[in-house]
Design an enzyme around this catalytic site. Structure first.
Site, PDB file in Angstrom:
ATOM      1  N   HIS A 207      40.229  45.379  36.345  1.00  0.00           N
ATOM      2  CA  HIS A 207      40.247  43.923  36.426  1.00  0.00           C
ATOM      3  C   HIS A 207      39.966  43.397  37.837  1.00  0.00           C
ATOM      4  O   HIS A 207      40.038  42.191  38.067  1.00  0.00           O
ATOM      5  CB  HIS A 207      41.600  43.402  35.936  1.00  0.00           C
TER       6      HIS A 207
ATOM      7  N   ILE B 211      36.881  42.498  34.046  1.00  0.00           N
ATOM      8  CA  ILE B 211      37.228  41.658  32.910  1.00  0.00           C
ATOM      9  C   ILE B 211      38.654  41.115  33.069  1.00  0.00           C
ATOM     10  O   ILE B 211      39.438  41.621  33.870  1.00  0.00           O
ATOM     11  CB  ILE B 211      37.105  42.435  31.580  1.00  0.00           C
TER      12      ILE B 211
ATOM     13  N   ASP C  36      50.117  44.131  36.631  1.00  0.00           N
ATOM     14  CA  ASP C  36      49.141  45.020  35.990  1.00  0.00           C
ATOM     15  C   ASP C  36      48.026  45.299  36.986  1.00  0.00           C
ATOM     16  O   ASP C  36      47.107  44.508  37.146  1.00  0.00           O
ATOM     17  CB  ASP C  36      48.584  44.388  34.716  1.00  0.00           C
TER      18      ASP C  36
END
Length: 286
Positions: free
Chosen positions: A194, A209, A189
């Protein structure tokens, strides 16, 4: 450019064939923080090649069609995208290595209204490439915070699994590393939300996050260790609603309630902020 419901419903996803080996299974487990105690044999079974087992939630990273909502043709404001809900039904345990094929489709697109966002509901099945056997079915809800008011239907939406109005039967605390998101993203991902502070800021966060699916996997492992003796073959299904993001470095405390017929209710909080980050969780054990 606004999203168009018909375009998303007709989105063509090529089948994704993916080979994975023991390194991928170990990396996924390490991304969840497993292996923090190198003397714990229950953890080692997921991070050491001798007798290695795949975690049952690992299906969520395999056969993944990629970050398709970042394609400009979708019209989605992808920088404001969040994972809303995730379900997995495990039909057959994953091996620690193999070759799989993922098949994805959009099921529905729901308009929550101007200023309230939109929901994209998708499904993915994961099969053994050689035998065709079904490993798992997955359902995902993506919350597009910036894309409501496009004129689509406002429902239906799934009712959340209720959390009992009593103290949990058990709790499992899982610390996360400050670099947890940077490790987890290596499992496939690559959303820069992120990793890149500038992208995170554009999305309304003061720092990158943790992936929702990382929190999902952590809660799944907490259910296994807390209620199933750590046996990956016992998890039949897991479903959650994402209610708030986790910041890497926080401690996730998963609260678990025993219900009837092997069903568990659960939710996860971050200890440092007392905030519920996963809610309305439901797990079924074999």
């Amino acid at each position: 450019m606004a999203i168009d419901r018909d375009t998303l419903l007709a989105w063509e996803f090529p089948e994704v064939v993916q080979s994975f080996d023991h390194r991928d299974s170990i990396l996924y487990a390490l991304g969840l923080g497993i292996g923090s105690d190198p003397l714990d044999r229950a953890q080692l079974r997921f991070v050491y090649e001798d007798g290695l087992r795949a975690l049952p939630t690992m299906g969520v990273i395999l056969g993944y069609p990629g970050f398709w909502l970042s394609d400009p043709r979708t019209g989605a404001d992808w920088k404001r995208l969040l994972h809303g809900e995730q379900d997995i039904e495990i039909v057959k345990p994953l091996p620690a290595q193999g070759r799989v094929v993922g098949r994805t489709r959009v099921v529905d697109v729901i308009d929550k209204g101007a200023g309230k966002g939109a929901l994209v509901l998708s499904e993915r099945t994961l099969h053994d490439k050689d035998s065709g056997d079904l490993f798992c079915r997955m359902a995902s809800t993506t919350f597009l915070r910036g894309d409501g008011g496009f004129g689509g239907p406002s429902g239906p939406t799934k009712a959340p699994h209720p959390i009992p109005d009593r103290k949990p039967d058990l709790e499992v605390a899982t610390p996360t590393l400050p670099q947890a998101a940077l490790i987890y993203r290596l499992s496939g991902d690559w959303n820069p939300l992120h990793a890149d502070p500038d992208v995170a800021k554009a999305g309304g966060f003061d720092r990158p996050i943790l992936h929702g699916l990382c929190t999902f996997g952590i809660a799944g492992y907490a259910v296994l260790t807390g209620a199933a003796d750590g046996d990956p073959d016992r998890l039949a299904s897991l479903a959650v609603r994402f209610s708030a993001p986790v910041m890497p470095g926080e401690t996730i405390v998963t609260e678990i309630w025993h219900e009837d017929d092997g069903v568990l209710a659960f939710r996860s909080r971050v200890r440092e902020r007392g905030l519920v980050v996963l809610n309305n969780g439901r797990a079924a054990l074999r």
